[in-house]
Write an enzyme that holds these catalytic residues in place. Structure first.
Site, PDB file in Angstrom:
ATOM      1  N   ILE A 168      -1.846  22.855 -17.661  1.00 53.38           N
ATOM      2  CA  ILE A 168      -1.341  23.411 -18.814  1.00 53.38           C
ATOM      3  C   ILE A 168       0.133  23.128 -18.863  1.00 53.38           C
ATOM      4  O   ILE A 168       0.707  22.975 -19.993  1.00 53.38           O
ATOM      5  CB  ILE A 168      -2.000  24.594 -19.094  1.00 53.38           C
ATOM      6  CG1 ILE A 168      -3.349  24.750 -19.335  1.00 53.38           C
ATOM      7  CG2 ILE A 168      -0.995  25.569 -20.051  1.00 53.38           C
ATOM      8  CD1 ILE A 168      -3.889  26.340 -19.350  1.00 53.38           C
TER       9      ILE A 168
ATOM     10  N   ASP B 248       8.827  27.470  -5.492  1.00 53.92           N
ATOM     11  CA  ASP B 248       7.656  28.397  -5.325  1.00 53.92           C
ATOM     12  C   ASP B 248       7.816  29.645  -5.747  1.00 53.92           C
ATOM     13  O   ASP B 248       8.466  30.524  -5.395  1.00 53.92           O
ATOM     14  CB  ASP B 248       7.151  28.575  -3.486  1.00 53.92           C
ATOM     15  CG  ASP B 248       5.938  29.262  -3.310  1.00 53.92           C
ATOM     16  OD1 ASP B 248       5.446  29.878  -4.451  1.00 53.92           O
ATOM     17  OD2 ASP B 248       5.620  29.238  -2.241  1.00 53.92           O
TER      18      ASP B 248
ATOM     19  N   TYR C  82      -8.950  37.910 -10.438  1.00 52.34           N
ATOM     20  CA  TYR C  82      -8.408  36.972 -11.827  1.00 52.34           C
ATOM     21  C   TYR C  82      -8.506  38.128 -13.000  1.00 52.34           C
ATOM     22  O   TYR C  82      -7.318  37.974 -13.736  1.00 52.34           O
ATOM     23  CB  TYR C  82      -9.656  36.066 -11.929  1.00 52.34           C
ATOM     24  CG  TYR C  82      -9.423  35.282 -13.188  1.00 52.34           C
ATOM     25  CD1 TYR C  82      -8.427  34.157 -13.196  1.00 52.34           C
ATOM     26  CD2 TYR C  82      -9.795  35.496 -14.677  1.00 52.34           C
ATOM     27  CE1 TYR C  82      -8.220  33.548 -14.491  1.00 52.34           C
ATOM     28  CE2 TYR C  82      -9.665  34.859 -15.655  1.00 52.34           C
ATOM     29  CZ  TYR C  82      -8.718  33.759 -15.505  1.00 52.34           C
ATOM     30  OH  TYR C  82      -8.533  33.065 -16.703  1.00 52.34           O
TER      31      TYR C  82
ATOM     32  N   LYS D  33      -5.083  38.926 -14.955  1.00 54.48           N
ATOM     33  CA  LYS D  33      -4.791  38.518 -16.528  1.00 54.48           C
ATOM     34  C   LYS D  33      -4.418  39.736 -17.454  1.00 54.48           C
ATOM     35  O   LYS D  33      -3.665  39.804 -18.289  1.00 54.48           O
ATOM     36  CB  LYS D  33      -5.900  37.779 -17.054  1.00 54.48           C
ATOM     37  CG  LYS D  33      -6.249  36.475 -16.397  1.00 54.48           C
ATOM     38  CD  LYS D  33      -4.731  35.604 -16.262  1.00 54.48           C
ATOM     39  CE  LYS D  33      -4.839  34.029 -15.814  1.00 54.48           C
ATOM     40  NZ  LYS D  33      -3.693  33.442 -15.959  1.00 54.48           N
TER      41      LYS D  33
ATOM     42  N   THR E 175      -8.176  20.718 -17.953  1.00 57.88           N
ATOM     43  CA  THR E 175      -7.199  20.286 -16.933  1.00 57.88           C
ATOM     44  C   THR E 175      -7.750  19.325 -15.988  1.00 57.88           C
ATOM     45  O   THR E 175      -8.921  19.133 -15.966  1.00 57.88           O
ATOM     46  CB  THR E 175      -6.797  21.577 -16.264  1.00 57.88           C
ATOM     47  OG1 THR E 175      -7.668  22.063 -15.658  1.00 57.88           O
ATOM     48  CG2 THR E 175      -6.107  22.415 -17.217  1.00 57.88           C
TER      49      THR E 175
END
EC number: 1.1.1.-
Length: 313
Positions: free
Chosen positions: A19, A64, A163, A167, A198
Site C-alpha cells: 500500500i 526504521d 492486530y 488498528k 499487495t
C-alpha cells in the site's frame, strides 16, 4: 498532464512495497515531492525510480519507524531540504503481516507474547512517533494532512488480538490527534482500504498449502476483485487536494466511501468494491446471499447500524 500536487512535500512510511508503494506512486504522479521510507535501500530505490517515471520527485530514506532516532533524523532531513515544508504525512509502515500469516489458526495464548511488538511497535508506536515529528513541521505552517492506514480490524475481531487492538488504537490516534490539531489547521484522518492485492498477500494466496487455511478461505471470495495498492494512493491524493479536508478530520474513511465521494475508480478502471453496500452485507450471510443480485448498488448499510452492531456498551 495535470499535476494537482506540484510543489507539495509528502512523507510516506513503509513504501518499499504494498500500500505504501501504491500511495507513493500516485503522489508522485500528482506532481509531489515524496520522501519514502523502509528498511532496505535497494527496494526503496526501485520504488523511487518507478515513482519518478510518473512525475514528481521521490527521495528514498532508510528509516526504521520503531526507532525514534531514525524517525527524528527523517523529519530533520525533510525540514532541512524543504525549508520546513511538509504537506502530507502517510503513516503506513507495518511489520506484522508475516507474523499474522504465520499464526492465522492460533489463539492469542498459543503464540509468543512477542507478537504484540512484532505487530504494534511499527504499526502503532511508529505511527505516533512520525505524527509527533510531522506535526512539528505542519503546525507552524497552519496546514497539513496526516493519514494513518488502518482497517475494520479495529471494529471487530480480524486475524488476531494484537492486530485488532493496534488498528482500534490507530483510529483513536487519528481522532485524538485531530482534536488537538484542528485549531492549527492540520487534518488527521484514518484510511481504511478494502482487501488489497499487495505482493505479500498475493504470494500467500498463490501457495499450494494454503487452501485449507481459515484466512485463505476468508479472503478467497473477494480477492479477485480486491483493490490495487494504488487505489489507496488515489484516495490520499483526493484527500490532499480537497479544500474542505478539515471537515473530515478525525474521521474513519473507508476507501469505498472515498471512491463514491470523489468519483474514483481503481487504476484499471474497475469500480471499488463497496463493503458497506447492503448487497455485500447480505452476501456474507449464507442463507441470504441470493438476495444480492436483486438489490441496487446504491443501497448501503447505514453507518449508525455498523456503529450499533459493534458497540461495546
Amino acid at each position: 498532464m495535470v499535476a494537482p500536487m506540484k510543489g507539495q512535500v509528502c512523507v510516506v512510511t513503509g513504501a518499499s512495497r504494498g500500500i505504501g508503494r501504491g500511495i507513493a506512486l500516485q503522489l508522485c504522479k500528482a506532481g509531489a515531492t515524496v520522501y519514502i521510507t523502509g528498511r532496505h535501500l535497494d527496494t526503496l530505490r526501485a520504488t523511487a525510480q518507478e515513482a519518478q517515471s510518473l512525475g514528481g520527485r521521490c527521495v528514498p530514506v532508510v528509516c526504521d519507524s520503531s526507532q525514534e532516532s531514525e524517525v527524528k533524523s527523517l523529519f530533520e532531513q525533510v525540514d532541512r531540504e524543504q525549508k520546513g515544508r511538509l504537506d502530507v504525512l502517510v503513516n503506513n509502515a507495518y511489520a506484522g503481516v508475516q507474523a499474522i500469516l504465520n499464526t492465522t489458526n492460533k489463539s492469542f495464548w498459543e503464540v509468543p507474547a512477542s507478537i504484540w511488538d512484532d505487530i504494534n511497535n511499527v504499526g502503532l508506536r511508529g505511527h505516533y512517533l512520525c505524527s509527533v515529528y510531522g506535526a512539528r513541521l505542519m503546525v507552524p505552517a497552519g496546514k497539513g494532512l496526516i493519514v494513518i492506514v488502518s482497517s475494520p480490524g479495529g471494529l471487530q475481531h480480524m486475524f488476531n488480538v494484537p492486530y485488532g487492538v493496534g488498528k482500534a488504537a490507530c483510529d483513536r490516534l487519528a481522532a485524538d490527534c485531530a482534536h488537538e490539531l484542528r485549531r492549527h489547521g492540520v487534518s488527521y484522518v484514518s484510511l481504511w482500504p478494502g482487501l488489497v492485492q499487495t505482493e505479500m498477500v498475493k504470494e500467500f494466496m498463490a501457495k499450494e498449502d494454503t487452501p485449507e487455511d481459515p484466512l485463505f478461505k476468508k479472503m478467497k471470495p473477494d480477492f479477485s476483485s480486491a483493490e490495487s495498492p494504488e487505489m489507496s494512493g488515489k484516495c490520499v491524493v483526493a484527500l490532499a487536494t480537497d479544500p474542505n479536508i478539515l471537515n473530515l478530520s478525525g474521521k474513519v474513511l473507508p476507501s469505498c466511501d472515498l471512491a463514491r465521494r470523489y468519483g474514483l475508480k481503481d487504476i484499471d478502471g474497475r469500480p471499488v468494491k463497496d463493503y458497506f453496500s447492503l448487497g455485500y452485507a447480505l452476501s456474507q450471510v449464507s442463507s441470504l446471499g441470493w438476495l444480492n443480485s436483486f438489490l441496487p448498488g446504491f443501497l448501503r448499510v447505514p453507518k449508525w447500524v455498523v456503529t450499533l452492531y459493534n458497540s461495546k456498551f
